[in-house]
Design a protein around this motif. Structure first.
Motif, PDB file in Angstrom:
ATOM      1  N   GLN A  75       0.828  -1.206   0.000  1.00 47.32           N
ATOM      2  CA  GLN A  75       0.000   0.000   0.000  1.00 47.32           C
ATOM      3  C   GLN A  75       0.867   1.263   0.000  1.00 47.32           C
ATOM      4  O   GLN A  75       0.575   2.215  -0.724  1.00 47.32           O
ATOM      5  CB  GLN A  75      -0.926  -0.015   1.212  1.00 47.32           C
ATOM      6  N   GLN A  78       2.507   1.675  -3.460  1.00 47.41           N
ATOM      7  CA  GLN A  78       1.534   2.147  -4.453  1.00 47.41           C
ATOM      8  C   GLN A  78       1.173   3.606  -4.211  1.00 47.41           C
ATOM      9  O   GLN A  78       1.042   4.382  -5.154  1.00 47.41           O
ATOM     10  CB  GLN A  78       0.270   1.277  -4.441  1.00 47.41           C
ATOM     11  N   ALA A  79       1.023   3.973  -2.947  1.00 49.88           N
ATOM     12  CA  ALA A  79       0.711   5.374  -2.623  1.00 49.88           C
ATOM     13  C   ALA A  79       1.823   6.299  -3.106  1.00 49.88           C
ATOM     14  O   ALA A  79       1.551   7.396  -3.609  1.00 49.88           O
ATOM     15  CB  ALA A  79       0.494   5.532  -1.121  1.00 49.88           C
ATOM     16  N   GLN A  80       3.075   5.858  -2.984  1.00 48.90           N
ATOM     17  CA  GLN A  80       4.196   6.686  -3.433  1.00 48.90           C
ATOM     18  C   GLN A  80       4.185   6.820  -4.959  1.00 48.90           C
ATOM     19  O   GLN A  80       4.431   7.901  -5.488  1.00 48.90           O
ATOM     20  CB  GLN A  80       5.524   6.110  -2.934  1.00 48.90           C
ATOM     21  N   ASP A  82       1.549   6.640  -6.851  1.00 48.48           N
ATOM     22  CA  ASP A  82       0.419   7.524  -7.150  1.00 48.48           C
ATOM     23  C   ASP A  82       0.785   8.977  -6.844  1.00 48.48           C
ATOM     24  O   ASP A  82       0.406   9.889  -7.582  1.00 48.48           O
ATOM     25  CB  ASP A  82      -0.816   7.123  -6.345  1.00 48.48           C
ATOM     26  N   TRP A  83       1.521   9.192  -5.757  1.00 50.82           N
ATOM     27  CA  TRP A  83       1.911  10.543  -5.390  1.00 50.82           C
ATOM     28  C   TRP A  83       2.777  11.187  -6.475  1.00 50.82           C
ATOM     29  O   TRP A  83       2.620  12.374  -6.764  1.00 50.82           O
ATOM     30  CB  TRP A  83       2.660  10.561  -4.046  1.00 50.82           C
TER      31      TRP A  83
END
Length: 142
Positions: A75, A78-80, A82-83
């Motif tokens: 998670q 993936q967040a990085q 997306d960022w």
């Protein structure tokens, strides 16, 4: 005026990122400003990568269900990713807005605005990751 504000922001970021060990760059000419803006972004990006690496290390070292820590790591990764897309989209929008109706930015304005935006957004993301890192201490686990 905006370049003076940027110089102040650069100094603030420079002091917050622990970049004092590097020789500061004087920013008096347009070329110096472009070099400063690129240098400030590199410093902010390096700091972000250091924090991100420590965060992933902390997740890997967590005790508990391996499936939970593995899911958390996926998670965060993936967040990085997306960022990075959000950062690029945000800075692209700022460039578009700042230069709307002007026939487009000059190359120098484009580079300066892009570096300034990426520095600011990256520094903010570093704060987010520090918050997450601090939240994952054993004392904060419920």
């Amino acid at each position: 005026m905006s370049r003076r504000i940027f110089a102040v922001v650069c100094c603030a970021i420079w002091s917050l990122t622990g970049a004092q060990t590097q020789k500061p760059v004087d920013c008096y000419t347009v070329d110096d400003f472009l070099g400063c803006s690129a240098n400030q972004f590199r410093l902010a990006d390096t700091r972000l990568n250091q924090i991100y690496t420590k965060l992933l290390g902390r997740i890997s070292a967590m005790n508990g269900d391996p499936r939970t820590t593995s899911a958390l790591k996926v998670q965060v990764v993936q967040a990085q990713r997306d960022w990075v897309k959000v950062r690029d989209g945000t800075c692209g929008a700022i460039i578009t807005y700042n230069h709307a109706g002007s026939g487009g930015p000059s190359n120098q304005d484009f580079v300066f605005t892009l570096n300034s935006c990426k520095t600011q957004v990256t520094t903010s993301r570093s704060s987010d990751l520090i918050f997450l890192f601090d939240s994952l201490t054993p004392e904060n686990k419920k």
